[in-house]
Design an enzyme around this catalytic site. Sequence first.
Site, PDB file in Angstrom:
ATOM      1  N   GLU A 292      21.243  27.540 -14.563  1.00 23.16           N
ATOM      2  CA  GLU A 292      21.443  27.136 -15.957  1.00 23.16           C
ATOM      3  C   GLU A 292      21.474  25.622 -16.147  1.00 23.16           C
ATOM      4  O   GLU A 292      21.086  25.128 -17.212  1.00 23.16           O
ATOM      5  CB  GLU A 292      22.751  27.746 -16.499  1.00 23.16           C
ATOM      6  CG  GLU A 292      22.793  29.262 -16.459  1.00 23.16           C
ATOM      7  CD  GLU A 292      21.603  29.910 -17.166  1.00 23.16           C
ATOM      8  OE1 GLU A 292      21.074  29.311 -18.122  1.00 23.16           O
ATOM      9  OE2 GLU A 292      21.188  31.010 -16.755  1.00 23.16           O
TER      10      GLU A 292
ATOM     11  N   SER B  77       2.790  -3.662   9.633  1.00 25.14           N
ATOM     12  CA  SER B  77       3.038  -2.689   8.570  1.00 25.14           C
ATOM     13  C   SER B  77       2.463  -1.332   8.950  1.00 25.14           C
ATOM     14  O   SER B  77       1.343  -1.228   9.450  1.00 25.14           O
ATOM     15  CB  SER B  77       2.411  -3.161   7.255  1.00 25.14           C
ATOM     16  OG  SER B  77       2.429  -2.121   6.295  1.00 25.14           O
TER      17      SER B  77
ATOM     18  N   ASP C 181      12.397  -0.102 -19.669  1.00 22.68           N
ATOM     19  CA  ASP C 181      12.185   0.714 -18.476  1.00 22.68           C
ATOM     20  C   ASP C 181      13.496   0.933 -17.728  1.00 22.68           C
ATOM     21  O   ASP C 181      13.820   2.059 -17.339  1.00 22.68           O
ATOM     22  CB  ASP C 181      11.162   0.038 -17.563  1.00 22.68           C
ATOM     23  CG  ASP C 181      10.804   0.895 -16.358  1.00 22.68           C
ATOM     24  OD1 ASP C 181      10.014   1.843 -16.515  1.00 22.68           O
ATOM     25  OD2 ASP C 181      11.321   0.627 -15.252  1.00 22.68           O
TER      26      ASP C 181
ATOM     27  N   GLY D 189       2.280   6.915  -8.775  1.00 23.99           N
ATOM     28  CA  GLY D 189       0.963   6.728  -8.181  1.00 23.99           C
ATOM     29  C   GLY D 189       0.173   8.013  -8.044  1.00 23.99           C
ATOM     30  O   GLY D 189      -1.044   8.028  -8.264  1.00 23.99           O
TER      31      GLY D 189
ATOM     32  N   TYR E  67       0.839  -1.201   0.000  1.00 23.30           N
ATOM     33  CA  TYR E  67       0.000   0.000   0.000  1.00 23.30           C
ATOM     34  C   TYR E  67       0.873   1.249   0.000  1.00 23.30           C
ATOM     35  O   TYR E  67       0.686   2.176   0.765  1.00 23.30           O
ATOM     36  CB  TYR E  67      -0.947  -0.013   1.205  1.00 23.30           C
ATOM     37  CG  TYR E  67      -2.185   0.843   1.005  1.00 23.30           C
ATOM     38  CD1 TYR E  67      -3.163   0.471   0.100  1.00 23.30           C
ATOM     39  CD2 TYR E  67      -2.362   2.030   1.715  1.00 23.30           C
ATOM     40  CE1 TYR E  67      -4.294   1.249  -0.093  1.00 23.30           C
ATOM     41  CE2 TYR E  67      -3.491   2.823   1.534  1.00 23.30           C
ATOM     42  CZ  TYR E  67      -4.451   2.420   0.630  1.00 23.30           C
ATOM     43  OH  TYR E  67      -5.572   3.196   0.441  1.00 23.30           O
ATOM     44  N   GLY E  68       1.851   1.229  -0.908  1.00 25.60           N
ATOM     45  CA  GLY E  68       2.666   2.420  -1.118  1.00 25.60           C
ATOM     46  C   GLY E  68       1.961   3.334  -2.105  1.00 25.60           C
ATOM     47  O   GLY E  68       0.737   3.276  -2.258  1.00 25.60           O
TER      48      GLY E  68
ATOM     49  N   GLN F 158       1.872   3.384  -5.429  1.00 20.43           N
ATOM     50  CA  GLN F 158       1.151   2.670  -6.483  1.00 20.43           C
ATOM     51  C   GLN F 158      -0.008   1.865  -5.918  1.00 20.43           C
ATOM     52  O   GLN F 158      -1.114   1.863  -6.470  1.00 20.43           O
ATOM     53  CB  GLN F 158       2.099   1.745  -7.249  1.00 20.43           C
ATOM     54  CG  GLN F 158       2.843   2.408  -8.379  1.00 20.43           C
ATOM     55  CD  GLN F 158       1.954   2.847  -9.528  1.00 20.43           C
ATOM     56  OE1 GLN F 158       0.890   2.301  -9.762  1.00 20.43           O
ATOM     57  NE2 GLN F 158       2.420   3.859 -10.261  1.00 20.43           N
TER      58      GLN F 158
ATOM     59  N   HIS G 154       5.762  -4.040 -12.934  1.00 24.85           N
ATOM     60  CA  HIS G 154       7.070  -3.957 -13.593  1.00 24.85           C
ATOM     61  C   HIS G 154       7.523  -5.387 -13.842  1.00 24.85           C
ATOM     62  O   HIS G 154       7.281  -6.275 -13.025  1.00 24.85           O
ATOM     63  CB  HIS G 154       8.057  -3.201 -12.700  1.00 24.85           C
ATOM     64  CG  HIS G 154       9.426  -3.014 -13.278  1.00 24.85           C
ATOM     65  ND1 HIS G 154       9.655  -2.831 -14.625  1.00 24.85           N
ATOM     66  CD2 HIS G 154      10.652  -2.986 -12.694  1.00 24.85           C
ATOM     67  CE1 HIS G 154      10.955  -2.674 -14.836  1.00 24.85           C
ATOM     68  NE2 HIS G 154      11.575  -2.779 -13.681  1.00 24.85           N
TER      69      HIS G 154
END
Length: 330
Positions: free
Chosen positions: A229, A52, A193, A135, A26-27, A29, A109
């Site tokens: 710059e 958690s 990726d 996310g 449950y991060g 994403q 991924h």
Amino acid sequence: MALPVYYDKDIDLGVIQSLQVGIIGYGAQGEAQALNLRDSKVKVRIGLYQGSLSVSKAKKEGFEVLGVKELVQQSDVIMALLPDELHKEVLEKEVIPFLKEGQIVGFAHGFSVHFNQVVLPKGVGAILVAPKGPGSALREEYLKNRGLYHLIAIEQESSKNNAKAVALSYAKAMGGGRMGVLKTSFKEECESDLFGEQAVLCGGLEAIVRMGFETLIKAGYPEELAYFECVHEVKLVADLLHYKGVEGLRKHISNTAEFGAIKAREPMGNLLEKRMQKILKKIQNGSFAKDFLLEKSLNYPRLNTERKALKETKIEQIGEILRAPFNHKK
């Protein structure tokens, strides 16, 4: 386009709505995907290990939270939304032993599947559903009735549910069909990726920015000007590239800047191409994956050293001062 593209009109949302989805993690994403799925009338539960820090957050947002083992046993589709390097440990202990034929395991991924960190039992589907953005953007675009591009891939078919139909339906539930869902492979998604991150977006860009900054500093220019710059104005160029492409960028810069870019590209291009080919080869032959997993097994010594050293650099010290007004406005 070379890849098949699917839109909302091509996809049956009812496929994923008829199934029970379980999200492990449950991060950023995990949260965004769970919220989007729920708003698309999909049944979603969250799987987290005991203790958690995300348990209270998920419950506060109205989700039922189970242990990972229980989640697997009660889900048709299980999405592994954990850091890549944790997939092998978590899935081998708490997911794979409890899978049944016909279930589907999904990934955002392709790393762990492509590099054989995770091998699923026969009859269990393996799908990739990868939003092309973080996310926060996934959720924000969904709420604006827009979406992000999504990639899907099928590594292994389910004996019960059509893996492609499930992947497409899942992507539609997250808003992907509003923009476009492209079908690829785990190999292509994973390797491209990683290459993009290393050669361009993270590694390449950071290297150019830092080297440019240091070059001006060593030549006696003020740190503030070097930062403006070589760092600050990157956003202006990135936004033009994002919305208008390379040609559009060219049209929005001065003749001086465009001519200078062409002249600079000639000597830099040949060197960059050779370096990029080496980076890609190490990704393709598994060398990078091996190095990264070794780094994880040693508790990230190089990452920790680099992170600590970065805080002491001039580019970060002057950057913190110059970024302060922007951060204050937020």
